[in-house]
Design a protein around this motif. Structure first.
Motif, PDB file in Angstrom:
ATOM      1  N   LEU A 119       0.827  -1.204   0.000  1.00 13.32           N
ATOM      2  CA  LEU A 119       0.000   0.000   0.000  1.00 13.32           C
ATOM      3  C   LEU A 119       0.861   1.255   0.000  1.00 13.32           C
ATOM      4  O   LEU A 119       0.526   2.261  -0.641  1.00 13.32           O
ATOM      5  CB  LEU A 119      -0.923  -0.005   1.219  1.00 13.32           C
ATOM      6  N   GLN A 120       1.988   1.214   0.715  1.00 16.74           N
ATOM      7  CA  GLN A 120       2.867   2.376   0.754  1.00 16.74           C
ATOM      8  C   GLN A 120       3.462   2.644  -0.621  1.00 16.74           C
ATOM      9  O   GLN A 120       3.563   3.788  -1.062  1.00 16.74           O
ATOM     10  CB  GLN A 120       3.973   2.160   1.788  1.00 16.74           C
ATOM     11  N   HIS A 121       3.800   1.569  -1.306  1.00 16.00           N
ATOM     12  CA  HIS A 121       4.309   1.748  -2.679  1.00 16.00           C
ATOM     13  C   HIS A 121       3.230   2.372  -3.565  1.00 16.00           C
ATOM     14  O   HIS A 121       3.505   3.316  -4.319  1.00 16.00           O
ATOM     15  CB  HIS A 121       4.743   0.402  -3.257  1.00 16.00           C
ATOM     16  N   ALA A 135      -1.685   9.113  -4.484  1.00 15.61           N
ATOM     17  CA  ALA A 135      -1.818   9.794  -3.201  1.00 15.61           C
ATOM     18  C   ALA A 135      -3.183  10.429  -3.005  1.00 15.61           C
ATOM     19  O   ALA A 135      -3.581  10.716  -1.878  1.00 15.61           O
ATOM     20  CB  ALA A 135      -0.734  10.854  -3.049  1.00 15.61           C
ATOM     21  N   GLN A 136      -3.930  10.669  -4.097  1.00 16.48           N
ATOM     22  CA  GLN A 136      -5.231  11.315  -3.988  1.00 16.48           C
ATOM     23  C   GLN A 136      -6.389  10.326  -3.894  1.00 16.48           C
ATOM     24  O   GLN A 136      -7.543  10.731  -3.847  1.00 16.48           O
ATOM     25  CB  GLN A 136      -5.456  12.238  -5.184  1.00 16.48           C
ATOM     26  N   LYS A 165      -3.744   8.529  12.015  1.00 17.66           N
ATOM     27  CA  LYS A 165      -4.519   9.752  12.253  1.00 17.66           C
ATOM     28  C   LYS A 165      -4.508  10.653  11.027  1.00 17.66           C
ATOM     29  O   LYS A 165      -5.553  11.150  10.576  1.00 17.66           O
ATOM     30  CB  LYS A 165      -3.930  10.484  13.458  1.00 17.66           C
ATOM     31  N   LYS A 166      -3.364  10.836  10.454  1.00 15.96           N
ATOM     32  CA  LYS A 166      -3.222  11.719   9.301  1.00 15.96           C
ATOM     33  C   LYS A 166      -3.910  11.141   8.061  1.00 15.96           C
ATOM     34  O   LYS A 166      -4.658  11.829   7.369  1.00 15.96           O
ATOM     35  CB  LYS A 166      -1.733  11.941   9.026  1.00 15.96           C
ATOM     36  N   VAL A 167      -3.662   9.884   7.795  1.00 18.09           N
ATOM     37  CA  VAL A 167      -4.189   9.273   6.579  1.00 18.09           C
ATOM     38  C   VAL A 167      -5.702   9.090   6.642  1.00 18.09           C
ATOM     39  O   VAL A 167      -6.417   9.349   5.664  1.00 18.09           O
ATOM     40  CB  VAL A 167      -3.484   7.931   6.309  1.00 18.09           C
ATOM     41  N   GLY A 212      -0.143  15.467  -2.825  1.00 18.78           N
ATOM     42  CA  GLY A 212      -0.966  14.532  -2.087  1.00 18.78           C
ATOM     43  C   GLY A 212      -1.308  15.016  -0.698  1.00 18.78           C
ATOM     44  O   GLY A 212      -0.514  15.686  -0.062  1.00 18.78           O
ATOM     45  N   SER A 213      -2.516  14.642  -0.236  1.00 21.55           N
ATOM     46  CA  SER A 213      -2.994  15.107   1.061  1.00 21.55           C
ATOM     47  C   SER A 213      -2.452  14.298   2.218  1.00 21.55           C
ATOM     48  O   SER A 213      -2.705  14.600   3.358  1.00 21.55           O
ATOM     49  CB  SER A 213      -4.525  15.083   1.063  1.00 21.55           C
TER      50      SER A 213
END
Length: 307
Positions: A104-106, A112-113, A135-137, A294-295
């Motif tokens: 998923l990180q890759h 990213a959107q 929390k951020k994601v 990306g957010s």
């Protein structure tokens, strides 16, 4: 291939808040240090553990084949979001969570959107104890126009871990409505009520959850919430149904020392039992990294130590 406690605002409780609340938080989020607490409440680190997913119900051989299938697809085209998501979901169903997070990180470097990806990534990061990442994601993944109860519930768990119980309650209440009162969400909301000093509300909700699903987790939590209100006999009666008697006795003593409320009378029902327990959508594909700002940071997890 297949895809994939009210602890009443009594003077007694408040006098022991410094010790009691700290221990209660530890109990609800994993147990006090040094205590062998099978009776400890279980506030889920993930809103929907692998055991409750559709993939987890798949026979192991089929799950392995599906994982291999999507793994090959992902290897050949690692920028294709569909492949990354399905590969990660199957890896997670097999318990290979860190490999799933890596996939998923890759994918996040290229998508990213995409909120679906962010939702999967955030929930898995939370399950692996990467609370700041989650929390951020998850904040980005929570789409008000297309709400997902799993993401909302996961955000509630983040707030609970940060001891922001009122905010956790708001999230769990929202998730419960979205999930049509799913027992796992009811459990989390009940424990958030308990942490916020509302044990009676937690008890009520846990009884409802127990009536919907015969879950040992819910029964253990109900026993703890009852103990927090001084209902020790009833807590023991429920705990004895799912735990060894020695564990129930030691845990009840721990809660009794923590809260120091006088015992409340309890009578079993006529049958001799306890009254408390009733019996992938279209995905946006890209072939180059998403550089549109990306957010959420694809590399944020790497900054957190593995736990």
């Amino acid at each position: 291939m297949p895809q994939n406690v009210t602890v009443r605002s009594s003077k007694s409780f408040r006098r022991h808040a410094a010790i009691g609340t700290a221990c209660l938080v530890a109990l609800l989020l994993g147990g006090c240090a040094g205590a062998n607490n099978d009776l400890t409440a279980e506030l889920l680190s993930s809103p929907e553990p692998a055991a409750e997913t559709d993939l987890a119900a798949t026979p192991q051989t089929e799950l392995q084949k599906a994982t291999e299938y999507w793994g090959k697809k992902f290897s050949k085209s690692p920028t294709t979001l569909e492949y990354a998501l399905n590969y990660a979901r199957n890896l997670r169903a097999m318990g290979r969570n860190r490999q799933a997070l890596a996939a998923l990180q890759h994918a996040s470097e290229y998508h990213a959107q995409n909120r679906e990806l962010a939702g999967e990534y955030g929930r898995l990061a939370l399950e692996l104890g990467q609370v700041e990442t989650a929390k951020k994601v998850l904040a980005f993944a929570d789409d008000a126009t297309k709400p997902d109860w799993r993401i909302v519930s996961a955000r509630g768990t983040v707030f609970a871990k940060e001891k922001r119980y009122k905010e956790a309650i708001e999230m769990f209440e929202r998730a419960m409505a979205l999930s049509n009162s799913r027992p796992s969400v009811m459990n989390n909301l009940a424990m958030a009520y308990a942490l916020d000093g509302r044990a009676a509300d937690g008890e009520r909700l846990l009884r409802e959850a127990a009536a919907k699903e015969n879950s040992p987790k819910v029964q253990k939590n109900l026993a703890l919430v009852l103990g927090l209100q001084g209902k020790y006999d009833e807590a023991k009666a429920i705990g004895n149904q799912v735990l060894p008697a020695s564990t129930v006795a030691s845990d009840t003593t721990l809660v009794q020392q923590m809260v120091r409320l006088d015992p409340k009378p309890y009578h079993a029902d006529s049958a001799g039992g306890s009254r408390a327990v009733a019996s992938a959508p279209a995905l946006r594909q890209t072939t180059t990294p998403d550089t549109s700002g990306g957010s959420w940071d694809a590399k944020v997890a790497s900054a957190e130590p593995a736990r």
